[in-house]
Enzyme design. Structure first.
Site, PDB file in Angstrom:
ATOM      1  N   CYS A   6      19.703 104.668  35.241  1.00  0.00           N
ATOM      2  CA  CYS A   6      21.119 104.969  34.989  1.00  0.00           C
ATOM      3  C   CYS A   6      21.381 106.435  35.340  1.00  0.00           C
ATOM      4  CB  CYS A   6      21.456 104.711  33.517  1.00  0.00           C
ATOM      5  SG  CYS A   6      23.075 105.341  33.048  1.00  0.00           S
ATOM      6  N   ASP A   9      76.968 127.232  39.222  1.00  0.00           N
ATOM      7  CA  ASP A   9      76.541 127.466  37.837  1.00  0.00           C
ATOM      8  C   ASP A   9      77.636 128.161  37.023  1.00  0.00           C
ATOM      9  OD1 ASP A   9      74.171 126.284  38.358  1.00  0.00           O
ATOM     10  OD2 ASP A   9      73.035 128.156  38.599  1.00  0.00           O
ATOM     11  N   LYS A  37      62.065  94.602  45.969  1.00  0.00           N
ATOM     12  CA  LYS A  37      61.417  94.887  44.686  1.00  0.00           C
ATOM     13  C   LYS A  37      61.129  96.375  44.662  1.00  0.00           C
ATOM     14  CE  LYS A  37      58.028  93.244  41.414  1.00  0.00           C
ATOM     15  NZ  LYS A  37      57.471  94.517  40.963  1.00  0.00           N
ATOM     16  N   GLU A  95      66.270  99.525  37.873  1.00  0.00           N
ATOM     17  CA  GLU A  95      65.049 100.237  38.226  1.00  0.00           C
ATOM     18  C   GLU A  95      65.390 101.694  38.494  1.00  0.00           C
ATOM     19  OE1 GLU A  95      62.676  98.140  38.034  1.00  0.00           O
ATOM     20  OE2 GLU A  95      60.917  98.972  39.060  1.00  0.00           O
ATOM     21  N   CYS A 135      22.256 108.307  31.712  1.00  0.00           N
ATOM     22  CA  CYS A 135      21.288 108.498  30.625  1.00  0.00           C
ATOM     23  C   CYS A 135      19.840 108.327  31.090  1.00  0.00           C
ATOM     24  CB  CYS A 135      21.583 107.539  29.472  1.00  0.00           C
ATOM     25  SG  CYS A 135      21.182 105.827  29.854  1.00  0.00           S
ATOM     26  N   LEU A 155      58.031  89.519  36.082  1.00  0.00           N
ATOM     27  CA  LEU A 155      58.141  88.465  37.086  1.00  0.00           C
ATOM     28  C   LEU A 155      56.786  87.883  37.441  1.00  0.00           C
ATOM     29  CD1 LEU A 155      60.610  90.263  39.493  1.00  0.00           C
ATOM     30  CD2 LEU A 155      61.118  88.268  38.095  1.00  0.00           C
ATOM     31  N   LYS A 158      55.366  89.258  46.902  1.00  0.00           N
ATOM     32  CA  LYS A 158      54.759  90.559  47.175  1.00  0.00           C
ATOM     33  C   LYS A 158      54.446  90.731  48.662  1.00  0.00           C
ATOM     34  CE  LYS A 158      53.936  92.969  43.821  1.00  0.00           C
ATOM     35  NZ  LYS A 158      53.008  93.019  42.788  1.00  0.00           N
ATOM     36  N   ARG A 207      60.886 100.224  29.449  1.00  0.00           N
ATOM     37  CA  ARG A 207      60.500  98.847  29.189  1.00  0.00           C
ATOM     38  C   ARG A 207      59.520  98.744  28.021  1.00  0.00           C
ATOM     39  NH1 ARG A 207      56.734  95.098  30.310  1.00  0.00           N
ATOM     40  NH2 ARG A 207      57.531  93.017  30.708  1.00  0.00           N
TER      41      ARG A 207
HETATM   42  S1  IVH Z   1      64.505  91.336  38.168  1.00  0.00           S
HETATM   43  C1  IVH Z   1      63.165  88.926  34.308  1.00  0.00           C
HETATM   44  N1  IVH Z   1      64.877  92.707  40.336  1.00  0.00           N
HETATM   45  O1  IVH Z   1      59.806  94.403  38.788  1.00  0.00           O
HETATM   46  C2  IVH Z   1      62.713  90.085  35.081  1.00  0.00           C
HETATM   47  N2  IVH Z   1      63.070  93.315  38.942  1.00  0.00           N
HETATM   48  O2  IVH Z   1      57.698  92.387  37.145  1.00  0.00           O
HETATM   49  C3  IVH Z   1      63.846  90.590  35.849  1.00  0.00           C
HETATM   50  N3  IVH Z   1      61.797  95.238  39.734  1.00  0.00           N
HETATM   51  O3  IVH Z   1      59.861  95.021  35.385  1.00  0.00           O
HETATM   52  C4  IVH Z   1      63.431  91.547  36.852  1.00  0.00           C
HETATM   53  N4  IVH Z   1      62.972  95.581  41.563  1.00  0.00           N
HETATM   54  O4  IVH Z   1      61.227  96.595  36.758  1.00  0.00           O
HETATM   55  C5  IVH Z   1      64.117  92.553  39.246  1.00  0.00           C
HETATM   56  N5  IVH Z   1      65.358  93.830  42.300  1.00  0.00           N
HETATM   57  C6  IVH Z   1      64.611  93.682  41.208  1.00  0.00           C
HETATM   58  C7  IVH Z   1      63.515  94.529  40.932  1.00  0.00           C
HETATM   59  C8  IVH Z   1      62.761  94.312  39.778  1.00  0.00           C
HETATM   60  C9  IVH Z   1      61.946  96.001  40.828  1.00  0.00           C
HETATM   61  C10 IVH Z   1      60.748  95.402  38.703  1.00  0.00           C
HETATM   62  C11 IVH Z   1      61.291  95.326  37.295  1.00  0.00           C
HETATM   63  C12 IVH Z   1      60.365  94.421  36.539  1.00  0.00           C
HETATM   64  C13 IVH Z   1      59.288  94.151  37.522  1.00  0.00           C
HETATM   65  C14 IVH Z   1      58.956  92.670  37.444  1.00  0.00           C
END
Ligand code: IVH
Length: 683
Positions: free
Chosen positions: A420, A38, A119, A185, A423, A84, A326, A140
């Site tokens: 209910c 610091d 993801k 991200e 109410c 996506l 997913k 976003r």
């Molecule tokens: S590409 C055109 N790559 O997932 C969209 N997205 O629903 C391009 N996310 O809002 C997204 N990891 O925030 C991309 N490796 C990755 C990601 C990623 C997480 C998130 C992103 C986006 C959401 C998609």
């Protein structure tokens, strides 16, 4: 101190601070204590204050967090931030692959180069660099407009304040160009999240349910000094705008260049040639999932080549060149301590399992929905049972099934009450429906929930009017219905416990700002059962104002693609009720002006204003895409043939719709004719 001495001392201090940061953050092995660190920082700050001409834009002092804000400003993204489409199994993934090839007119057995990326379970951030310097960072938001969180983002070490030069030249060096827009991200790794929660608990502060919430809460922290203390991290993943000759041509090349510019790149990203390699990487990633230092909820699959990405373009709000594969929902066992009953905004009674807390999918779960009486009876869920609980992404956790072998009690089956719980009105079960409802639309639970829905983000979007404030306003008598929101004044609000003068003023501002919602948001806010944001969008495409929607009959509604008989009934019932109409007129009188989407200026085309039905298999594209093209050409796409259908577009193997069209004398276009008309329209 002379000018030269000051400059030299500042450069030395910068180097020293950078070295200690490296020992602390990267090596986890500091060689000086916090106080000594610091002291160096304060010395540099003092010198920068006295010699501002030598203060570097990427000085370590820039990461400690500046002045606290009162609120976040909003700003438009230079380009819309897309989201996506999801897929959930190998079949859906191979459909994605097939669509990509069909669209690019490649043979079915072609192998596309894909990039497979974890993801990240965080939140998207949009970074703007000008002349190599971080200019602005936006959340976003709704994809078009985000919040300006630059001061907080400056404190994230993974985000370069100044881009390094590329080896190819000094594009981002001294003669730094123009502009670079990068998306990625922001997230918190698991270790950082656990440490943060521990220290929050010690200081009797709010703890976070999961790393994602902790990251989101930290990025949206008004005081950058607090954000600076939070262990936020960042991985870039998408180019927003990258002009100039140095622009990368592929996703992999972009990641490499971003690494050279000073970003940290996710080490788990892989190039996969062909679908099979993508599937293998998915299996691998799923296996590694629990050992990764950060949380992920799937794998993003992207076409590597930007030229191909451009050709693929987007459909609705998602790119055609990427998909989020997913991970399956995680399941855990726990015990049901009690079953309670919630009353929703439309009066539906929902049984809720109160659970022995358990971590599922990275979140501590204490409650899970049991949906309705039918589900509950079918699963025979009873208090005291051991059950399997599932949670996927942001969806509400649910009880999957009972573990009968572990039942050790003789509690009776659970039944929803005849009155209910809020109410006391006698509950009713509507014929043919699974739900049991409280029929009293004045039921305090319904009123509260419908107001909470009305002001929510996807509806009228009144910032600062969370569920707690709504509850207090109801208690104080200042609110009895949604219209009362537009009768609130400063005096009433500042009398409200827990709401300072500043927040009251801000709330009034957000209320004023909500007076001109889009028609779609307004429709969504009304809370018509079955009409959420997506359906509201559909309705907006077909009605130019609220009055025409209120007056429309069943036929007109059912003609709209996506509106089934059930939603049509719900809309008709809703507007059929005098009190609902009165409430809408009340809102309009109080100055709420829903804004219709501007009607797109379109040339007259063979599709303008006409309704089409697509059936059978088309060679050039799938049904959804064909419908998208119809809409783009100014037409409407419906799902069933009627006398109002302008033409049926029939591919191979068309069935009953073709029969019906012939019977009704509706013109039939084959694919060739359809393509010709499209060409004419798009010309
Ligand atoms: S590409 C055109 N790559 O997932 C969209 N997205 O629903 C391009 N996310 O809002 C997204 N990891 O925030 C991309 N490796 C990755 C990601 C990623 C997480 C998130 C992103 C986006 C959401 C998609």
């Amino acid at each position: 101190m002379t000018e030269n001495e000051a400059r030299r001392r500042m450069a030395d201090l910068t180097k020293e601070l950078e070295y200690h940061e490296h020992r602390y953050y990267d090596l986890d092995d500091p060689v000086i204590d916090d106080a000594a660190y610091d002291a160096l920082m304060r010395e540099l700050e003092a010198l920068e204050h006295d010699w501002p001409q030598f203060a570097a834009p990427d000085s370590p002092t820039q990461r400690v967090g500046g002045r606290a804000l009162d609120y976040f400003e909003k700003a438009a993204h230079r380009r819309q931030m897309l989201s996506l489409a999801n897929c959930f199994d190998d079949t859906e993934l191979s459909e994605f692959d097939a669509r990509v090839k069909r669209f690019l007119e490649l043979p079915e057995n072609a192998e596309i180069e894909y990039v497979a990326e974890p993801k990240m379970d965080g939140l998207a951030l949009d970074l703007e660099y000008e002349n190599g310097l971080l200019l602005r960072a936006l959340t976003r938001g709704d994809g078009l407009v985000g919040e300006v969180v630059t001061e907080n983002v400056r404190t994230i070490r993974d985000v370069p304040l100044k881009l390094k030069a590329l080896p190819s030249g000094d594009l981002f060096g001294r003669n730094a160009p123009q502009f670079l827009n990068i998306r990625g991200e922001v997230y918190m790794d698991i270790k950082g999240f656990e440490e943060l929660n521990r220290s929050q608990a010690e200081r009797k502060r709010q703890t976070f349910a999961n790393p994602r919430n902790a990251a989101a809460g930290s990025v949206r922290q008004l005081d950058p000094k607090i954000a600076a203390e939070r262990p936020l991290k960042f991985f870039p993943h998408t180019p927003g705008e990258w002009p100039g000759d140095d622009a990368p041509r592929t996703q992999m090349e972009m990641l490499e260049k971003l690494g050279q510019l000073g970003f940290r790149i996710n080490p788990e990203i892989r190039l996969c040639i062909g679908l099979q390699a993508v599937v293998e990487r998915y299996r691998e990633l799923m296996k590694m999932r629990s050992e990764l230092p950060f949380e992920i909820d799937g794998m993003v699959v992207k076409v590597n080549d930007f030229a191909l990405q451009n050709r693929l373009g987007q459909i609705a709000k998602s790119p055609r060149w990427a998909v989020a594969y997913k991970f399956p929902a995680e399941e855990r066992t726990t015990r049901i301590n009690a079953i309670t009953v919630q009353v929703g905004r439309t009066g539906t009674l929902t049984p809720v399992a109160e659970l022995e807390p358990v971590r599922v999918g990275g979140v501590e779960v204490r409650r899970a929905t049991l949906h309705n009486q039918d589900e509950l009876s079918r699963k025979d869920v009873r208090v005291g049972d051991w059950v399997l609980v599932r949670r996927a992404g942001d969806v509400i956790p649910e009880v999957v099934r009972v573990l009968p072998e572990r039942r050790e009690h003789d509690n009776p089956p659970f039944r929803l009450p005849a009155a209910c719980p809020v109410c006391g009105a006698a509950t009713v079960r509507e014929e043919g429906k699974a739900g049991i409802r409280c029929p009293n639309s004045d039921c305090p639970a319904q009123v509260q929930e419908s107001i909470v829905h009305f002001v929510s983000k996807g509806a009228m979007n009144i910032d600062g009017m969370g569920p707690r404030i709504v509850e207090k306003l109801l208690e104080s008598g200042a609110l009895r219905s949604v219209a009362d929101i537009y009768r609130l004044d400063a005096a009433t609000l500042s009398n409200l416990e827990g709401l300072g003068e500043k927040s009251a003023a801000r709330l009034l501002e957000s209320i004023a700002a909500s007076r001109r919602p889009t028609l779609s948001r307004f429709i969504c806010a009304l809370g018509i059962p079955g009409v959420g944001a997506t359906m509201a969008d559909v309705l907006t495409e077909n009605f130019s104002d609220i009055h025409s929607l209120m007056q429309s009959g069943r036929e007109r509604l059912e003609d709209i693609y996506g509106v089934g008989p059930e939603v049509a009934t719900s809309i008709l019932d809703f507007f059929g009720e005098e009190r609902n109409r009165a409430r809408i007129y009340d809102l309009l009188k109080l100055g709420v002006e829903p804004q219709s989407a501007p009607v797109r200026e379109l040339r007259e085309t063979p599709f303008s204003g006409r309704t089409f039905v697509v059936t059978g298999t088309l060679a050039a594209f799938g049904r959804l895409e064909a419908e998208e093209r119809i809409r783009a050409a100014g037409g409407k796409a419906a799902s069933s043939v009627s006398t109002r259908t302008h033409a049926l577009i029939a591919g191979e193997n068309a069935g009953s719709k073709l029969d019906k069209a012939q019977k009704l004398g509706v013109p039939i276009w084959n694919e060739e004719e359809f393509l010709r008309k499209l060409e004419e329209a798009e010309g």
